[in-house]
Write a protein that holds these residues in place. Structure first.
Motif, PDB file in Angstrom:
ATOM      1  N   THR A 113       0.836  -1.211   0.000  1.00  0.00           N
ATOM      2  CA  THR A 113       0.000   0.000   0.000  1.00  0.00           C
ATOM      3  C   THR A 113       0.872   1.263   0.000  1.00  0.00           C
ATOM      4  O   THR A 113       0.588   2.221  -0.724  1.00  0.00           O
ATOM      5  N   LEU A 114       1.938   1.255   0.796  1.00  0.00           N
ATOM      6  CA  LEU A 114       2.837   2.431   0.838  1.00  0.00           C
ATOM      7  C   LEU A 114       3.472   2.699  -0.520  1.00  0.00           C
ATOM      8  O   LEU A 114       3.629   3.857  -0.931  1.00  0.00           O
ATOM      9  N   VAL A 115       3.821   1.625  -1.227  1.00  0.00           N
ATOM     10  CA  VAL A 115       4.401   1.776  -2.573  1.00  0.00           C
ATOM     11  C   VAL A 115       3.344   2.309  -3.538  1.00  0.00           C
ATOM     12  O   VAL A 115       3.610   3.213  -4.331  1.00  0.00           O
ATOM     13  N   GLU A 116       2.127   1.774  -3.450  1.00  0.00           N
ATOM     14  CA  GLU A 116       1.044   2.243  -4.328  1.00  0.00           C
ATOM     15  C   GLU A 116       0.653   3.692  -4.011  1.00  0.00           C
ATOM     16  O   GLU A 116       0.157   4.410  -4.872  1.00  0.00           O
ATOM     17  N   LEU A 117       0.882   4.109  -2.783  1.00  0.00           N
ATOM     18  CA  LEU A 117       0.604   5.496  -2.399  1.00  0.00           C
ATOM     19  C   LEU A 117       1.718   6.448  -2.827  1.00  0.00           C
ATOM     20  O   LEU A 117       1.554   7.672  -2.766  1.00  0.00           O
ATOM     21  N   GLY A 118       2.850   5.873  -3.210  1.00  0.00           N
ATOM     22  CA  GLY A 118       3.980   6.709  -3.603  1.00  0.00           C
ATOM     23  C   GLY A 118       4.772   7.238  -2.407  1.00  0.00           C
ATOM     24  O   GLY A 118       5.638   8.095  -2.557  1.00  0.00           O
ATOM     25  N   LEU A 119       4.485   6.726  -1.217  1.00  0.00           N
ATOM     26  CA  LEU A 119       5.239   7.170  -0.032  1.00  0.00           C
ATOM     27  C   LEU A 119       6.604   6.483   0.036  1.00  0.00           C
ATOM     28  O   LEU A 119       7.515   6.946   0.700  1.00  0.00           O
ATOM     29  N   ILE A 120       6.696   5.344  -0.633  1.00  0.00           N
ATOM     30  CA  ILE A 120       7.945   4.589  -0.733  1.00  0.00           C
ATOM     31  C   ILE A 120       8.174   4.278  -2.205  1.00  0.00           C
ATOM     32  O   ILE A 120       7.224   3.869  -2.876  1.00  0.00           O
ATOM     33  N   PRO A 121       9.347   4.437  -2.768  1.00  0.00           N
ATOM     34  CA  PRO A 121      10.533   5.025  -2.136  1.00  0.00           C
ATOM     35  C   PRO A 121      10.494   6.565  -2.128  1.00  0.00           C
ATOM     36  O   PRO A 121      11.146   7.177  -1.326  1.00  0.00           O
ATOM     37  N   ASN A 122       9.754   7.168  -3.048  1.00  0.00           N
ATOM     38  CA  ASN A 122       9.609   8.631  -3.107  1.00  0.00           C
ATOM     39  C   ASN A 122      10.948   9.355  -3.215  1.00  0.00           C
ATOM     40  O   ASN A 122      11.173  10.365  -2.545  1.00  0.00           O
ATOM     41  N   VAL A 123      11.826   8.854  -4.079  1.00  0.00           N
ATOM     42  CA  VAL A 123      13.137   9.513  -4.238  1.00  0.00           C
ATOM     43  C   VAL A 123      12.995  10.864  -4.935  1.00  0.00           C
ATOM     44  O   VAL A 123      13.831  11.749  -4.755  1.00  0.00           O
ATOM     45  N   GLU A 124      11.942  10.997  -5.738  1.00  0.00           N
ATOM     46  CA  GLU A 124      11.747  12.278  -6.432  1.00  0.00           C
ATOM     47  C   GLU A 124      10.893  13.250  -5.621  1.00  0.00           C
ATOM     48  O   GLU A 124      10.604  14.361  -6.061  1.00  0.00           O
ATOM     49  N   GLU A 125      10.452  12.790  -4.471  1.00  0.00           N
ATOM     50  CA  GLU A 125       9.668  13.601  -3.521  1.00  0.00           C
ATOM     51  C   GLU A 125       8.409  14.193  -4.138  1.00  0.00           C
ATOM     52  O   GLU A 125       8.020  15.317  -3.831  1.00  0.00           O
ATOM     53  N   LYS A 126       7.756  13.444  -5.018  1.00  0.00           N
ATOM     54  CA  LYS A 126       6.518  13.906  -5.637  1.00  0.00           C
ATOM     55  C   LYS A 126       5.363  12.946  -5.346  1.00  0.00           C
ATOM     56  O   LYS A 126       4.291  13.072  -5.926  1.00  0.00           O
ATOM     57  N   TYR A 127       5.609  11.936  -4.536  1.00  0.00           N
ATOM     58  CA  TYR A 127       4.616  10.909  -4.197  1.00  0.00           C
ATOM     59  C   TYR A 127       4.064  10.219  -5.450  1.00  0.00           C
ATOM     60  O   TYR A 127       2.881   9.882  -5.520  1.00  0.00           O
TER      61      TYR A 127
END
Lengths: 263, 75
Positions: free
Chosen positions: A102-116
């Motif tokens: 779920t965190l990956v699908e939410l874009g909270l992980i890894p979020n290296v580009e900080e745009k979710y």
């Protein structure tokens, strides 16, 4: 200093291990509460009232569409701003197994580009099997707050139970940033602590990645289940060796210690 | 009414383990001529309003993860 650390354990149809997570936080000294996703959606509960957010494992929404996709889509449509504020305030967020998906699908992980945005996926295991057993893992703690109670390089054993756990980054750049920033904090290894292929890497994850922490160190997604081995006696080989705490115990102690010191 | 058929598959670059199992089984059943099997999901969606573009929004917001999936919308 905050005395009472309040933990939201997020549930919906199909999640499981919320009881184990509840007990793990409770016995670490926190005040956990199980919150159904609907209560956040209809405003009965506010995310900002809590100090830690935990996404449990299981099969949210029956794993239909893709593991974690339905839960994430619902949260993206109604709660993303609250979630971003929670993360950006530095509060700990952890997801294990389906919680990681779920965190990956939410874009909270890894979020290296900080745009979710969607920068990774947890694809079906290469074995095309549901893999349920104990695995060896190496901790590369970096500055991930959930791992502060481990020794750097420590080898631990945690249970896994998943069919979609193969970590696939969007491209080489994302993988390079994960590695460069020390975000690949938990890796599948063999009994000697060295990276190895199947069955040591149970799902075929890129670079043997089992857990990823965001760059800031306050969001951890991990395929294995620390909450299932909070106590020594719930470990698969509990009759051997000594020690009071299970190998999942330090994850919760680390989060609690951080919350008590920071808030 | 608009009827959409949305097909979600794994990208060619992503190993399709289910497809691999089907390929192996078909060969065990004696079908030597099968070279490759790719699997996917098909969604049949009926809209009272909207277009193919709406279907593409469904892909983006729910049905596909662009990291591993391709999503095709047909009406």
């Amino acid at each position: 200093m905050k005395k009472d650390v309040e933990v939201a354990i997020l549930t919906m149809e199909g999640t499981n291990n919320e009881e184990e997570a509840y007990q793990s936080f409770k016995h670490s000294g926190a005040s956990p509460e199980m919150i159904h996703l609907k209560k956040l959606e209809n405003g009965t509960k506010k995310l900002s009232s809590y100090d830690i957010l935990f996404f449990p494992g299981g099969f949210s929404a029956g794993d239909y569409v893709r593991a974690g996709a339905v839960m994430a889509a619902r949260m993206r449509s109604r709660l993303m701003k609250d979630l971003e504020e929670f993360v950006e305030s530095g509060k700990p967020v952890m997801g294990s197994c389906n919680g990681f998906q779920t965190l990956v699908e939410l874009g909270l992980i890894p979020n290296v580009e900080e745009k979710y945005g969607l920068e990774a996926a947890l694809a079906p295991n290469i074995s095309n099997r549901f893999e349920a057993r104990t695995v060896y893992l190496k901790i590369s703690k970096g500055h991930c707050l959930f791992l502060s109670e481990f020794e750097d390089g420590e080898i631990i054993k945690l249970p896994i139970a998943h069919s979609e756990g193969r970590f696939v980054p969007k491209d080489k750049k994302v993988l390079e940033k994960i590695v460069k920033n020390g975000m690949n904090v938990v890796s599948y290894v063999n009994q000697l602590g060295n990276p190895a292929g199947y069955p040591w890497n149970p799902n075929g994850s890129e670079s043997n990645i089992a857990g990823v922490c965001n760059r800031e160190g306050n969001v951890l997604g991990i395929m294995p289940h620390p909450e299932r081995v909070f106590y020594k006696y719930t470990e698969s080989d509990w009759t051997r060796g000594g020690g009071k705490g299970g190998m999942g115990n330090p994850f919760f102690r680390g989060a609690l210690k951080y919350s008590i010191e920071k808030y | 009414m608009v009827d959409l058929r949305i097909t979600v598959t794994l990208k060619k670059t992503v190993e399709d383990s289910e497809g691999g199992s089907v390929l192996k089984t078909l060969k065990l059943l004696g079908y030597d001529g099968v070279k490759d099997v790719r699997t996917g999901k098909v969604y049949f969606i009926t809209l009272t309003k909207g277009t193919k573009k709406t279907g593409r929004e469904f892909c983006e917001k729910l049905l596909a993860n662009p990291v591993i999936n391709e999503c095709a919308v047909d009406d």
